[in-house]
Scaffold this motif. Structure first.
Motif, PDB file in Angstrom:
ATOM      1  N   ALA A  51      43.599  32.989  13.442  1.00  0.00           N
ATOM      2  CA  ALA A  51      44.740  34.191  13.401  1.00  0.00           C
ATOM      3  C   ALA A  51      45.927  33.975  12.986  1.00  0.00           C
ATOM      4  N   ALA A  52      46.005  32.951  12.088  1.00  0.00           N
ATOM      5  CA  ALA A  52      47.542  32.804  11.245  1.00  0.00           C
ATOM      6  C   ALA A  52      47.683  33.203  10.005  1.00  0.00           C
ATOM      7  N   GLY A  53      46.858  34.180   9.602  1.00  0.00           N
ATOM      8  CA  GLY A  53      47.235  34.831   8.095  1.00  0.00           C
ATOM      9  C   GLY A  53      48.521  35.618   8.259  1.00  0.00           C
ATOM     10  N   LEU A  54      48.924  35.756   7.027  1.00  0.00           N
ATOM     11  CA  LEU A  54      50.083  36.781   7.011  1.00  0.00           C
ATOM     12  C   LEU A  54      49.728  38.124   6.886  1.00  0.00           C
ATOM     13  N   GLY A  55      48.607  38.521   6.696  1.00  0.00           N
ATOM     14  CA  GLY A  55      48.168  39.928   6.702  1.00  0.00           C
ATOM     15  C   GLY A  55      48.898  40.557   5.613  1.00  0.00           C
ATOM     16  N   THR A  56      48.853  39.984   4.244  1.00  0.00           N
ATOM     17  CA  THR A  56      49.890  40.643   3.271  1.00  0.00           C
ATOM     18  C   THR A  56      49.096  41.719   2.598  1.00  0.00           C
ATOM     19  N   ARG A  57      47.625  42.002   2.798  1.00  0.00           N
ATOM     20  CA  ARG A  57      47.003  43.069   2.230  1.00  0.00           C
ATOM     21  C   ARG A  57      47.137  44.127   3.035  1.00  0.00           C
ATOM     22  N   MET A  58      47.647  44.006   4.311  1.00  0.00           N
ATOM     23  CA  MET A  58      47.556  45.026   5.450  1.00  0.00           C
ATOM     24  C   MET A  58      49.033  45.463   5.295  1.00  0.00           C
ATOM     25  N   ARG A  59      50.018  45.147   4.611  1.00  0.00           N
ATOM     26  CA  ARG A  59      51.302  45.738   4.568  1.00  0.00           C
ATOM     27  C   ARG A  59      51.015  47.255   4.277  1.00  0.00           C
ATOM     28  N   PRO A  60      52.034  47.957   4.873  1.00  0.00           N
ATOM     29  CA  PRO A  60      52.937  47.834   5.814  1.00  0.00           C
ATOM     30  C   PRO A  60      52.564  47.757   7.194  1.00  0.00           C
ATOM     31  N   LEU A  61      51.510  47.904   7.754  1.00  0.00           N
ATOM     32  CA  LEU A  61      51.095  47.662   8.996  1.00  0.00           C
ATOM     33  C   LEU A  61      51.326  46.489   9.755  1.00  0.00           C
ATOM     34  N   THR A  62      51.202  45.351   8.906  1.00  0.00           N
ATOM     35  CA  THR A  62      51.679  44.030   9.458  1.00  0.00           C
ATOM     36  C   THR A  62      52.896  43.570   9.224  1.00  0.00           C
ATOM     37  N   LEU A  63      53.941  44.356   8.834  1.00  0.00           N
ATOM     38  CA  LEU A  63      55.274  43.963   8.811  1.00  0.00           C
ATOM     39  C   LEU A  63      56.079  43.740  10.211  1.00  0.00           C
ATOM     40  N   THR A  64      55.421  44.433  11.163  1.00  0.00           N
ATOM     41  CA  THR A  64      56.087  44.204  12.659  1.00  0.00           C
ATOM     42  C   THR A  64      54.687  44.064  13.468  1.00  0.00           C
ATOM     43  N   THR A  65      53.583  43.869  13.149  1.00  0.00           N
ATOM     44  CA  THR A  65      52.655  43.424  14.030  1.00  0.00           C
ATOM     45  C   THR A  65      51.728  42.540  13.292  1.00  0.00           C
ATOM     46  N   PRO A  66      51.112  41.447  14.138  1.00  0.00           N
ATOM     47  CA  PRO A  66      50.248  40.559  13.437  1.00  0.00           C
ATOM     48  C   PRO A  66      49.020  41.166  13.372  1.00  0.00           C
ATOM     49  N   LYS A  67      48.508  40.894  12.222  1.00  0.00           N
ATOM     50  CA  LYS A  67      47.176  41.397  11.899  1.00  0.00           C
ATOM     51  C   LYS A  67      45.867  41.569  13.137  1.00  0.00           C
ATOM     52  N   TRP A  74      52.698  33.823  11.599  1.00  0.00           N
ATOM     53  CA  TRP A  74      53.404  35.200  11.546  1.00  0.00           C
ATOM     54  C   TRP A  74      53.359  36.136  12.816  1.00  0.00           C
ATOM     55  N   LEU A  75      54.592  36.327  13.500  1.00  0.00           N
ATOM     56  CA  LEU A  75      54.507  36.944  14.583  1.00  0.00           C
ATOM     57  C   LEU A  75      53.725  36.612  15.594  1.00  0.00           C
ATOM     58  N   GLY A  76      53.404  35.207  15.652  1.00  0.00           N
ATOM     59  CA  GLY A  76      52.315  34.756  16.483  1.00  0.00           C
ATOM     60  C   GLY A  76      52.562  34.886  18.181  1.00  0.00           C
ATOM     61  N   GLN A  77      54.000  34.920  18.403  1.00  0.00           N
ATOM     62  CA  GLN A  77      54.365  35.114  19.978  1.00  0.00           C
ATOM     63  C   GLN A  77      53.698  36.314  20.385  1.00  0.00           C
ATOM     64  N   GLN A  78      53.649  37.335  19.583  1.00  0.00           N
ATOM     65  CA  GLN A  78      53.261  38.585  19.984  1.00  0.00           C
ATOM     66  C   GLN A  78      51.833  38.346  20.468  1.00  0.00           C
ATOM     67  N   ILE A  79      51.003  37.707  19.843  1.00  0.00           N
ATOM     68  CA  ILE A  79      49.809  37.432  20.207  1.00  0.00           C
ATOM     69  C   ILE A  79      49.489  36.560  21.469  1.00  0.00           C
ATOM     70  N   GLU A  80      50.350  35.893  21.957  1.00  0.00           N
ATOM     71  CA  GLU A  80      50.188  35.041  22.975  1.00  0.00           C
ATOM     72  C   GLU A  80      50.877  35.986  24.048  1.00  0.00           C
ATOM     73  N   ASP A  81      51.932  37.039  23.780  1.00  0.00           N
ATOM     74  CA  ASP A  81      52.339  37.740  24.859  1.00  0.00           C
ATOM     75  C   ASP A  81      51.312  38.834  25.124  1.00  0.00           C
TER      76      ASP A  81
END
Length: 228
Positions: free
Chosen positions: A7-23, A55-62
Motif C-alpha cells: 500500500a505504498a504507491g503514490l497513486g499518481t494515476r488516481m489524481r486528483p483523488l489521491t492528492l489528499t487521500t492515500p489510494k 504517501w499519506l501513510g499515517q492516514q492508513i494507520e489511523d
C-alpha cells in the motif's frame, strides 16, 4: 501464514483523488479499497497482516489501527523513501518471518479480487521460489507477463501469456543476497523462474486492477448493483 498488503504507491494515476487521500483508503462499494483484502484474508484464516505505506501513510494507520475490528493483527512498515515492491517486502521481512523461514502471502492493495485465499494460504513454494496467481490479460496490458505451463510451472518465455494478478506466495530466501534497499520484485521472480523455482495457478473469480478513477467508478457501480 502471514500476509503483506502492498500500500505504498503514490497513486499518481488516481489524481486528483489521491492528492489528499492515500489510494488504499479510497471508497468503493461502501468500503475502503484496502478493507476488501483484509476481510478476505481473515476469512481465510490469515490474521497476521503487515501493511507497508508511504504517501499519506499515517492516514492508513489511523483508519485501520491495530486491525482488531476486522479480527486481524495489523503491523505497519512505513517507508521514508520509495523502496519499490521488492524493497518494500525486504524491509518488512522481519515482521513477516519472525517465527522462522515460512512463506508468506503478498497482495497488491490496489487490486480487487474474489480469488479464493483458503487454498493459497496453504501453498508452500520451494525455498528461494514463489507461487504466483496469473489472470487473463486486461485491455490495458494485452501482452501479459508470464506463461503458466500445464505442469504448474511459470516461465518468462512462450505462449499464451497471462498477467500477474498482484497475488503471490513468496519465500524469504527469494531475497537472499540482495544488497539494494529500493528495487523491483520482477527481476527476482525472473531469476527464480530460470531456476525452475516458480509455479502458480490461474485466477478464479473477479479481478480488477483499480488503477484509474474510471476503473474505480466502474467497480463501485458493479459492487453497489450486486454484480460482483
Amino acid at each position: 501464514m502471514r500476509a503483506m498488503i502492498l500500500a505504498a504507491g503514490l497513486g499518481t494515476r488516481m489524481r486528483p483523488l489521491t492528492l489528499t487521500t492515500p489510494k488504499p483508503l479510497l471508497s468503493v462499494g461502501g468500503k475502503r479499497l484496502i478493507e476488501y483484502p483484509i476481510e478476505r484474508l481473515v476469512a481465510a484464516g490469515v490474521t497476521d497482516i503487515v501493511i507497508n505505506h508511504a504517501w499519506l501513510g499515517q492516514q492508513i494507520e489511523d483508519y485501520l489501527q491495530d486491525g482488531s475490528r476486522y479480527g486481524a493483527r495489523i503491523q505497519y512498515s512505513p517507508e521514508i523513501e520509495p523502496l519499490e515492491t521488492g524493497g518494500g517486502i525486504l524491509q518488512a521481512l522481519p515482521l513477516l518471518c519472525e517465527r522462522g523461514d515460512e512463506p508468506f502471502l503478498v497482495l497488491n492493495g490496489d487490486v480487487f479480487s474474489t480469488h479464493p485465499l483458503h487454498q493459497l494460504a496453504q501453498v508452500a513454494p520451494a525455498q528461494g521460489g514463489a507461487h504466483l496467481v496469473l489472470t487473463d490479460n486486461p485491455p490495458w496490458h494485452p501482452a501479459g507477463d508470464f506463461v503458466l505451463q500445464a505442469s504448474g510451472q511459470i516461465s518468462e518465455q512462450g505462449e499464451p501469456r497471462l498477467t500477474f494478478s498482484g497475488m503471490s506466495v513468496l519465500t524469504p530466501q527469494l531475497f537472499e543476497g540482495v544488497t539494494e534497499t529500493a528495487f523491483a520484485l520482477a527481476p527476482l521472480l525472473r531469476a527464480a523462474m530460470a531456476r525452475g523455482r516458480v509455479n502458480g495457478e490461474r485466477h478464479q473469480g473477479w479481478w480488477e486492477d483499480v488503477g484509474t478513477p474510471e476503473r474505480l467508478a466502474q467497480l463501485d457501480q458493479r459492487l453497489r448493483n450486486g454484480r460482483i
